[in-house]
Design an enzyme around this catalytic site. Structure first.
Site, PDB file in Angstrom:
ATOM      1  N   ARG B  58      -5.213  -0.309  -2.509  1.00  0.00           N
ATOM      2  CA  ARG B  58      -5.119   0.831  -1.599  1.00  0.00           C
ATOM      3  C   ARG B  58      -3.836   1.634  -1.782  1.00  0.00           C
ATOM      4  O   ARG B  58      -3.884   2.865  -1.771  1.00  0.00           O
ATOM      5  CB  ARG B  58      -5.318   0.407  -0.152  1.00  0.00           C
ATOM      6  CG  ARG B  58      -4.137  -0.241   0.538  1.00  0.00           C
ATOM      7  CD  ARG B  58      -4.576  -1.022   1.714  1.00  0.00           C
ATOM      8  NE  ARG B  58      -5.469  -2.082   1.278  1.00  0.00           N
ATOM      9  CZ  ARG B  58      -6.560  -2.475   1.932  1.00  0.00           C
ATOM     10  NH1 ARG B  58      -6.883  -1.922   3.060  1.00  0.00           N
ATOM     11  NH2 ARG B  58      -7.301  -3.446   1.459  1.00  0.00           N
ATOM     12  N   THR B  59      -2.735   0.992  -1.976  1.00  0.00           N
ATOM     13  CA  THR B  59      -1.490   1.750  -2.107  1.00  0.00           C
ATOM     14  C   THR B  59      -1.512   2.604  -3.370  1.00  0.00           C
ATOM     15  O   THR B  59      -1.170   3.780  -3.363  1.00  0.00           O
ATOM     16  CB  THR B  59      -0.274   0.794  -2.140  1.00  0.00           C
ATOM     17  OG1 THR B  59      -0.296  -0.007  -0.955  1.00  0.00           O
ATOM     18  CG2 THR B  59       1.022   1.556  -2.188  1.00  0.00           C
ATOM     19  N   ARG B 108       5.812  -0.285  -7.729  1.00  0.00           N
ATOM     20  CA  ARG B 108       5.450  -1.489  -6.977  1.00  0.00           C
ATOM     21  C   ARG B 108       5.852  -2.664  -7.869  1.00  0.00           C
ATOM     22  O   ARG B 108       5.472  -2.704  -9.043  1.00  0.00           O
ATOM     23  CB  ARG B 108       3.940  -1.478  -6.708  1.00  0.00           C
ATOM     24  CG  ARG B 108       3.270  -2.835  -6.487  1.00  0.00           C
ATOM     25  CD  ARG B 108       3.533  -3.474  -5.146  1.00  0.00           C
ATOM     26  NE  ARG B 108       3.121  -2.696  -4.004  1.00  0.00           N
ATOM     27  CZ  ARG B 108       2.001  -2.885  -3.319  1.00  0.00           C
ATOM     28  NH1 ARG B 108       1.130  -3.820  -3.686  1.00  0.00           N
ATOM     29  NH2 ARG B 108       1.713  -2.157  -2.268  1.00  0.00           N
TER      30      ARG B 108
END
Lengths: 428, 310
Positions: B58-59, B108
């Site tokens: 999702r990110t 990330r």
């Protein structure tokens, strides 16, 4: 060949001498201390060095360094490590066994002593492994190691997790009068940790190592020292809890000594804030409260020795994610002003503090260092206590650049280091 | 106000007015997402590189959609497709990409502090899309936007964060963000999942849910990583669900207008029961929608700073 160190402040912590005088070296040995200024009339064979305003002290002894040779010569060698030592005011170092191969047999110990003799700038005293391969399973051959030149045994870098093996090490070492140096860390508690467990680790989201990981292991080892009567020395003490256990152990008369390192009385875990891997060290930097406890323990004599735990790493190990970076910082060339700063801060008088880098480690290791008495080998450091300078690792002799004190303005430096009466620093 | 930061690394170092600017900007950009043609030319000619070195759906998608809706060109690199598998370091990967002149790196990474380290080494803007157990600022911002939309404010609210606080970057970012905006944060979880020295953070700690549920205006449920049981931090998932899982029975004692939030992905039946996850209090999908708006706002503000500097 005669050298006269003229007009310096002579500080001998062993005999608690602190006065102005001349020190005469003849044939590599301390020949005479003369308290009347200029009483000695030099012959043409004499080299007179004016040390007015300087301190003349026994050469410093660092009982905890990593020279990385054999095996990791890209990080440091016996030549560069000992050059760093004399530049930092040290005339002797004891090097830890976590080399490649591990110093767990006479062949490796002999290699180190031979290489040190051929290339070293100062004396090198090997510390051999407690267990074969540092695996914590079987004792190394202490007798042969002692004969080859080892002065102590330690699995430094790794704790001996098996308490029974530690007991046997302390017992067996007595036969060869070897000191057992413990790296105190309960790995089930420290596992996965990258910094001190506390406010900062919580804030930064880094897995922490609790102070108790060190202290519980010290508690175990002092109990084993009491059980066996073996000589125990605790490496790199960093926490308040460790200090109170050691203080109590000494009060009970258990044969234990211990050391801390300059970063444990100078830096706190707050320095990790920017994730700079230069501050990653094991044991980790602790809190302000621990730093204060370490200073108190230095002041009251609970901590006997200041050693650097000089641990050079290359950029390969350090320029990476904090959690992946190697533990360790260099210390040989930044220790002196940080140690002198303890005097400035009132932690102890010059003789008390100097004892922790000269006489105490010499006595604990049983090596002929740390004294200015007549007839002793002329291992001498001349210090300019007022020299103000900025620490610049780029000028270091060490191959390591992992120095957390880069850019610090400090006071005090070694201006000359003599080993066996020979000037080994400044370099010719 | 003008947003002058080069990077967005965490909530801890953001000022209140910066947070307000981001939330207000997100609010104004939200409308684009409801148009039939969901694209504006704002970031045309800009290059956004996603560096996702940890699994994420999702990110990553949310950032990618946000960038594309603003007309930026986006590229994605992940662990499996990068030269990391050939032994290249993360920093070398970034340096090589840097030479291709990107405008923004969205990072990330499983190691805390990685975006900070990269931000010091690159001219491009860096957005932290989650680093280790440290921070996940865009998640906190979308949570705050969602709360603000439903409650009209953040100031004076009590937000209860439940679960594995110790390993949660979402919790850390929300603690800093929410308290700066005047909310009170209560954290609750088993002591083995609470980080040390929590008393030094601006939070109230409760070891049991029952006493704190009635106070909460918002309950933020954290995902329980099931491997925590294997690490000896929990006796069983069953016991965790019984004492710390949010179900309708526990919710019966909550305020009638309580909001239930979850950063996803959910373990239904562990930290949240299916009835609660799909129930009337849940705003979990609103969080996801707001994620795109918040990330559009971040990209816009960081790149616009760059424009004004020219």
């Amino acid at each position: 060949m005669e050298i006269v160190l003229r007009g310096g402040r002579i500080l001998d912590p062993q005999r608690r001498i602190d006065r102005i005088g001349d020190l005469i070296i003849r044939n590599g040995v301390i020949h005479e201390l003369v308290w009347e200024p200029h009483a000695v009339s030099p012959s043409s064979q004499t080299r007179v060095i004016d040390v007015t305003g300087k301190w003349v002290v026994p050469a410093w002894v660092d009982m905890h360094v990593h020279l990385r040779e054999p095996g990791e010569e890209y990080k440091e060698t016996i030549m560069t490590g000992t050059a760093a030592a004399v530049a930092g005011g040290f005339g002797a170092v004891a090097c830890m066994p976590n080399t490649k191969p591990v110093n767990d047999c006479a062949a490796v110990t002999s290699f180190i002593t031979r290489r040190a003799f051929e290339q070293g700038h100062c004396h090198v005293y090997p510390v051999a492994a407690i267990s074969k391969g540092l695996k914590g399973e079987e004792l190394a051959e202490f007798g042969e190691l002692r004969e080859a030149g080892a002065v102590a045994v330690s699995d430094d870098g790794r704790p001996v997790m098996n308490a029974a093996l530690m007991r046997r090490a302390l017992e067996y070492a007595k036969a060869f009068d070897l000191l057992v140096i413990t790296h105190a860390e309960e790995t089930a508690l420290s596992q996965g940790g990258h910094m001190h467990e506390g406010v900062m680790s919580t804030r930064l989201g880094l897995q922490g190592i609790p102070a108790a990981a060190e202290a519980v292991m010290i508690a175990r080892d002092v109990l084993l020292a009491e059980l066996t009567g073996g000589r125990l020395h605790v490496a790199h003490v960093s926490t308040e809890a460790s200090v109170w256990i050691l203080r109590e152990a000494k009060r009970r008369g258990i044969p234990v000594t211990c050391e801390t390192a300059p970063h444990y009385f100078t830096l706190t875990d707050e320095f990790v804030e920017g994730f700079d891997t230069v501050y990653k060290v094991n044991p980790p930097l602790r809190t302000r409260r621990d730093v204060e406890a370490i200073k108190e323990a230095l002041a009251d004599g609970t901590i006997d020795v200041i050693a650097t735990d000089h641990a050079p790493h290359s950029l390969l190990e350090k320029d990476t994610e904090f959690q992946d970076a190697a533990n360790g910082m260099i210390g040989l060339e930044s220790a002196l002003p940080l140690v002198l700063n303890l005097i400035e801060e009132g932690v102890g008088d010059p003789l008390d503090i100097l004892a922790k880098v000269t006489w105490n480690p010499s006595k604990i290791l049983g090596i002929p260092f740390g004294s200015l008495r007549k007839g002793a080998p002329a291992h001498i450091t001349i210090i300019d206590p007022n020299a103000e300078h900025v620490i610049d690792p780029e000028t270091f002799q060490s191959k390591g650049r992992n120095c957390p004190f880069r850019g610090w303005s400090v006071k005090g430096r070694a201006v000359m280091t003599l080993v066996n009466g020979l000037v080994r620093y400044p370099f010719p | 106000m003008a947003f002058s930061r080069k990077d967005l690394l965490g909530m801890r170092d953001l000022e209140v007015d910066e947070i307000e600017t981001i939330l207000d900007t997100a609010e104004s950009l939200k409308e684009i997402n409801t148009r039939s043609i969901k694209k504006v030319p704002t970031l045309r000619g800009k290059t956004v590189v996603h560096l996702f070195y940890e699994p994420s759906t999702r990110t990553r998608t949310s950032f990618d959609i946000a960038a594309k809706r603003l007309s930026a060109d986006t590229y994605s690199i992940s662990t499996s497709t990068s030269s990391m598998v050939k032994g290249e370091t993360f920093l070398d990967t970034v340096k090589n990409l840097e030479a291709m002149q990107p405008d923004v790196f969205i990072i990330r990474h499983s190691a805390s502090g990685t975006p900070h380290r990269i931000a010091q080494r690159t001219k491009a803007s860096v957005i932290n899309a989650g680093d280790g157990m440290h921070e996940h600022p865009s998640q906190a911002l979308l949570d705050m936007l969602t709360i603000r939309q439903h409650k009209g404010r953040l100031d004076g609210l009590t937000v209860l964060i439940v679960g594995d606080i110790a390993h949660s970057r979402v919790a850390r970012s929300n603690i800093w963000g929410l308290t700066k905006m005047g909310a009170r944060v209560v954290v609750c979880g088993p002591p083995t999942l609470l980080p040390s020295h929590l008393e030094h953070l601006p939070v109230t700690v409760s070891l049991r849910l029952e006493p704190v549920i009635p106070e909460a205006d918002v309950i933020m449920v954290l995902r329980l990583q099931k491997e925590r049981q294997g690490q000896g931090l929990l006796p069983s998932l069953r016991e965790y669900a019984a004492y710390y899982g949010i179900d309708s029975k526990k919710l019966a004692h909550a305020k009638p207008d309580v909001l239930i939030m979850h950063p996803g992905p959910m373990n239904r039946g562990v930290e949240i029961s299916p009835e609660v996850a799909d129930g009337p209090h849940a705003v979990i999908l609103d969080q996801v929608s707001n994620g795109v708006a918040v990330r559009m706002a971040l990209l816009y503000l960081l790149v616009q700073r760059d424009e004004s500097a020219d």
